[in-house]
Design a protein around this motif. Sequence first.
Motif, PDB file in Angstrom:
ATOM      1  N   PHE A 173      14.078  46.061-103.885  1.00 19.81           N
ATOM      2  CA  PHE A 173      13.240  46.749-104.610  1.00 19.81           C
ATOM      3  C   PHE A 173      13.522  46.426-106.149  1.00 19.81           C
ATOM      4  CE2 PHE A 173      11.185  50.663-106.209  1.00 19.81           C
ATOM      5  CZ  PHE A 173      10.020  50.504-105.744  1.00 19.81           C
ATOM      6  N   GLU A 174      12.718  45.764-106.765  1.00 28.80           N
ATOM      7  CA  GLU A 174      12.847  45.638-108.388  1.00 28.80           C
ATOM      8  C   GLU A 174      11.760  46.336-109.014  1.00 28.80           C
ATOM      9  OE1 GLU A 174      13.723  40.974-108.662  1.00 28.80           O
ATOM     10  OE2 GLU A 174      12.272  41.363-107.077  1.00 28.80           O
ATOM     11  N   GLU A 175      12.423  47.453-109.769  1.00 27.46           N
ATOM     12  CA  GLU A 175      11.422  48.148-110.479  1.00 27.46           C
ATOM     13  C   GLU A 175      11.146  47.554-111.703  1.00 27.46           C
ATOM     14  OE1 GLU A 175      11.701  52.809-112.532  1.00 27.46           O
ATOM     15  OE2 GLU A 175      13.120  52.227-110.971  1.00 27.46           O
ATOM     16  N   GLY A 176       9.942  47.496-112.292  1.00 23.75           N
ATOM     17  CA  GLY A 176       9.570  47.075-113.481  1.00 23.75           C
ATOM     18  C   GLY A 176       9.323  45.589-113.526  1.00 23.75           C
ATOM     19  N   ALA A 177       9.434  44.687-112.205  1.00 22.79           N
ATOM     20  CA  ALA A 177       9.033  43.491-112.006  1.00 22.79           C
ATOM     21  C   ALA A 177       7.612  43.263-112.258  1.00 22.79           C
ATOM     22  CB  ALA A 177       9.552  42.863-110.748  1.00 22.79           C
ATOM     23  N   VAL A 178       7.043  42.040-112.851  1.00 18.32           N
ATOM     24  CA  VAL A 178       5.698  41.929-113.158  1.00 18.32           C
ATOM     25  C   VAL A 178       5.333  40.261-112.817  1.00 18.32           C
ATOM     26  CG1 VAL A 178       3.922  41.919-114.851  1.00 18.32           C
ATOM     27  CG2 VAL A 178       5.692  43.588-115.170  1.00 18.32           C
ATOM     28  N   LEU A 179       4.517  40.273-111.953  1.00 24.03           N
ATOM     29  CA  LEU A 179       4.080  39.022-111.531  1.00 24.03           C
ATOM     30  C   LEU A 179       3.002  38.425-112.613  1.00 24.03           C
ATOM     31  CD1 LEU A 179       3.996  36.728-109.192  1.00 24.03           C
ATOM     32  CD2 LEU A 179       1.921  38.001-108.247  1.00 24.03           C
ATOM     33  N   GLU A 180       3.199  37.142-112.897  1.00 21.21           N
ATOM     34  CA  GLU A 180       2.359  36.316-113.996  1.00 21.21           C
ATOM     35  C   GLU A 180       0.803  36.542-113.594  1.00 21.21           C
ATOM     36  OE1 GLU A 180       3.484  32.388-114.628  1.00 21.21           O
ATOM     37  OE2 GLU A 180       5.444  32.786-115.030  1.00 21.21           O
ATOM     38  N   ASP A 181       0.003  36.736-114.573  1.00 20.17           N
ATOM     39  CA  ASP A 181      -1.610  37.077-114.450  1.00 20.17           C
ATOM     40  C   ASP A 181      -2.265  35.816-113.607  1.00 20.17           C
ATOM     41  OD1 ASP A 181      -1.450  39.395-115.815  1.00 20.17           O
ATOM     42  OD2 ASP A 181      -2.066  38.336-117.652  1.00 20.17           O
ATOM     43  N   ALA A 182      -1.722  34.609-113.714  1.00 13.75           N
ATOM     44  CA  ALA A 182      -2.323  33.683-112.845  1.00 13.75           C
ATOM     45  C   ALA A 182      -2.296  33.713-111.406  1.00 13.75           C
ATOM     46  CB  ALA A 182      -1.812  32.203-113.576  1.00 13.75           C
ATOM     47  N   GLU A 183      -1.124  34.400-111.273  1.00 13.59           N
ATOM     48  CA  GLU A 183      -0.825  34.697-109.527  1.00 13.59           C
ATOM     49  C   GLU A 183      -1.826  35.525-109.059  1.00 13.59           C
ATOM     50  OE1 GLU A 183       1.289  32.714-107.928  1.00 13.59           O
ATOM     51  OE2 GLU A 183       1.768  31.744-109.765  1.00 13.59           O
ATOM     52  N   TRP A 184      -2.396  36.472-109.671  1.00 13.94           N
ATOM     53  CA  TRP A 184      -3.348  37.400-109.257  1.00 13.94           C
ATOM     54  C   TRP A 184      -4.919  36.989-108.932  1.00 13.94           C
ATOM     55  CZ3 TRP A 184      -1.516  42.128-107.817  1.00 13.94           C
ATOM     56  CH2 TRP A 184      -0.451  42.553-108.460  1.00 13.94           C
ATOM     57  N   GLN A 185      -5.174  35.586-109.490  1.00 11.68           N
ATOM     58  CA  GLN A 185      -6.367  35.197-109.392  1.00 11.68           C
ATOM     59  C   GLN A 185      -6.904  34.550-107.962  1.00 11.68           C
ATOM     60  OE1 GLN A 185      -8.963  35.014-111.719  1.00 11.68           O
ATOM     61  NE2 GLN A 185     -10.217  34.561-109.704  1.00 11.68           N
ATOM     62  N   ALA A 186      -7.724  35.289-107.205  1.00 14.63           N
ATOM     63  CA  ALA A 186      -8.262  34.804-105.912  1.00 14.63           C
ATOM     64  C   ALA A 186      -8.900  33.520-106.187  1.00 14.63           C
ATOM     65  CB  ALA A 186      -9.423  35.799-105.446  1.00 14.63           C
ATOM     66  N   PRO A 187      -8.715  32.561-105.165  1.00 13.00           N
ATOM     67  CA  PRO A 187      -8.966  31.182-105.421  1.00 13.00           C
ATOM     68  C   PRO A 187     -10.415  31.089-105.401  1.00 13.00           C
ATOM     69  CG  PRO A 187      -8.219  31.669-103.209  1.00 13.00           C
ATOM     70  CD  PRO A 187      -8.037  32.936-103.883  1.00 13.00           C
ATOM     71  N   GLU A 188     -11.084  29.970-105.933  1.00 13.86           N
ATOM     72  CA  GLU A 188     -12.646  29.728-106.284  1.00 13.86           C
ATOM     73  C   GLU A 188     -13.254  29.874-105.112  1.00 13.86           C
ATOM     74  OE1 GLU A 188     -10.885  25.825-104.824  1.00 13.86           O
ATOM     75  OE2 GLU A 188     -10.282  27.470-106.427  1.00 13.86           O
ATOM     76  N   TYR A 189     -12.960  29.468-103.862  1.00 15.85           N
ATOM     77  CA  TYR A 189     -13.697  29.566-102.646  1.00 15.85           C
ATOM     78  C   TYR A 189     -13.886  30.854-101.914  1.00 15.85           C
ATOM     79  CZ  TYR A 189      -8.792  29.342-100.455  1.00 15.85           C
ATOM     80  OH  TYR A 189      -7.473  29.512-100.425  1.00 15.85           O
ATOM     81  N   CYS A 190     -13.173  31.983-102.680  1.00 19.24           N
ATOM     82  CA  CYS A 190     -13.366  33.211-102.246  1.00 19.24           C
ATOM     83  C   CYS A 190     -14.941  33.829-102.926  1.00 19.24           C
ATOM     84  CB  CYS A 190     -12.354  34.274-102.845  1.00 19.24           C
ATOM     85  SG  CYS A 190     -10.800  34.255-102.123  1.00 19.24           S
ATOM     86  N   PHE A 191     -15.409  33.015-104.059  1.00 22.21           N
ATOM     87  CA  PHE A 191     -16.535  33.243-104.634  1.00 22.21           C
ATOM     88  C   PHE A 191     -17.619  32.288-104.471  1.00 22.21           C
ATOM     89  CE2 PHE A 191     -12.903  34.340-107.022  1.00 22.21           C
ATOM     90  CZ  PHE A 191     -13.031  35.903-107.042  1.00 22.21           C
ATOM     91  N   GLY A 192     -17.469  31.298-103.438  1.00 18.04           N
ATOM     92  CA  GLY A 192     -18.813  30.479-103.206  1.00 18.04           C
ATOM     93  C   GLY A 192     -19.465  31.028-102.121  1.00 18.04           C
ATOM     94  N   LYS A 193     -20.415  30.130-101.380  1.00 20.42           N
ATOM     95  CA  LYS A 193     -21.048  30.768-100.575  1.00 20.42           C
ATOM     96  C   LYS A 193     -21.096  29.671 -99.385  1.00 20.42           C
ATOM     97  CE  LYS A 193     -24.890  32.178-103.567  1.00 20.42           C
ATOM     98  NZ  LYS A 193     -25.996  31.900-104.286  1.00 20.42           N
ATOM     99  N   GLY A 194     -21.116  30.289 -98.055  1.00 19.16           N
ATOM    100  CA  GLY A 194     -21.070  29.299 -96.948  1.00 19.16           C
ATOM    101  C   GLY A 194     -20.328  30.117 -95.932  1.00 19.16           C
ATOM    102  N   ASP A 195     -19.819  29.258 -94.963  1.00 19.12           N
ATOM    103  CA  ASP A 195     -18.852  30.092 -93.932  1.00 19.12           C
ATOM    104  C   ASP A 195     -17.738  30.216 -94.263  1.00 19.12           C
ATOM    105  OD1 ASP A 195     -20.422  27.373 -91.480  1.00 19.12           O
ATOM    106  OD2 ASP A 195     -21.057  29.483 -92.238  1.00 19.12           O
ATOM    107  N   GLU A 196     -17.155  29.462 -95.226  1.00 15.66           N
ATOM    108  CA  GLU A 196     -15.657  29.806 -95.684  1.00 15.66           C
ATOM    109  C   GLU A 196     -15.253  30.911 -96.207  1.00 15.66           C
ATOM    110  OE1 GLU A 196     -15.861  27.571-100.177  1.00 15.66           O
ATOM    111  OE2 GLU A 196     -14.692  26.738 -98.752  1.00 15.66           O
ATOM    112  N   THR A 197     -16.609  31.735 -96.865  1.00 15.65           N
ATOM    113  CA  THR A 197     -16.244  33.186 -97.318  1.00 15.65           C
ATOM    114  C   THR A 197     -17.517  34.128 -96.723  1.00 15.65           C
ATOM    115  OG1 THR A 197     -15.936  31.984 -99.443  1.00 15.65           O
ATOM    116  CG2 THR A 197     -16.399  34.401 -99.536  1.00 15.65           C
TER     117      THR A 197
END
Length: 223
Positions: A173-197
């Motif tokens: 348990f690491e109090e104050g630890a912060v993950l880089e902003d880039a790691e929070w970004q959902a991948p592009e295919y989460c915002f596409g259309k079709g069967d994958e999303t």
Amino acid sequence: MGGGKTPATATPLLAALLLLLVGVLAPHAAGDGEDPTPTPWPPQFHAKLLMDFHGNLSLADLWYDWPGGRNLHVIRYQLAADAPFYDNEWNNGTSFFYTPARRTCRSAAVGVGILPPNWLVQGSVYLGRQSTGGFDCHVFAKADFITYYEDVRTKRPVKWVFYTGKTSHVMAFEEGAVLEDAEWQAPEYCFGKGDETSSNNALISEPVAGHDEGFFPKRILTF
């Protein structure tokens, strides 16, 4: 000098000392019967978890960022070829569940955000002290949904058990630890259309492709 008599001045002095001790000790004695309250989560932390769900084991990295309004679980199921699985939750009520190895993603709009730091403080019931994993813990329950173990000495979470039978053991348990902003970004295919999303407006509680949909089901937010 003889006769073993106590000097007359000793009695008033002794009485004054007793009154002073009563004044100092009384406030502490009054609080002895009060139940402890859960320690709020720090605004940001990273926890490593060993999870057991009826014998199915997994490891998870939990990144909690209240100022950023986001909560991320990176889950690795035992011997899973498609690990890891991501549970990415945001304070605007949107969650994404994706597995990069399969390029699959599922989103959900649940209408509530992530757990606030004091989520356990309000509406919890104190169950007493119990030893678990070698730690002396205060034990709290909330909404017949979760049982939460907190180390008496350090106030850090040690374990929590969900009503479903899933148990999470806190390994770090690491109090104050912060993950880089880039790691929070959902991948592009989460915002596409079709069967994958796909999208789901239901309560996060159902399994998706063999995984748990939502690390903390939203009913826990009911105070």
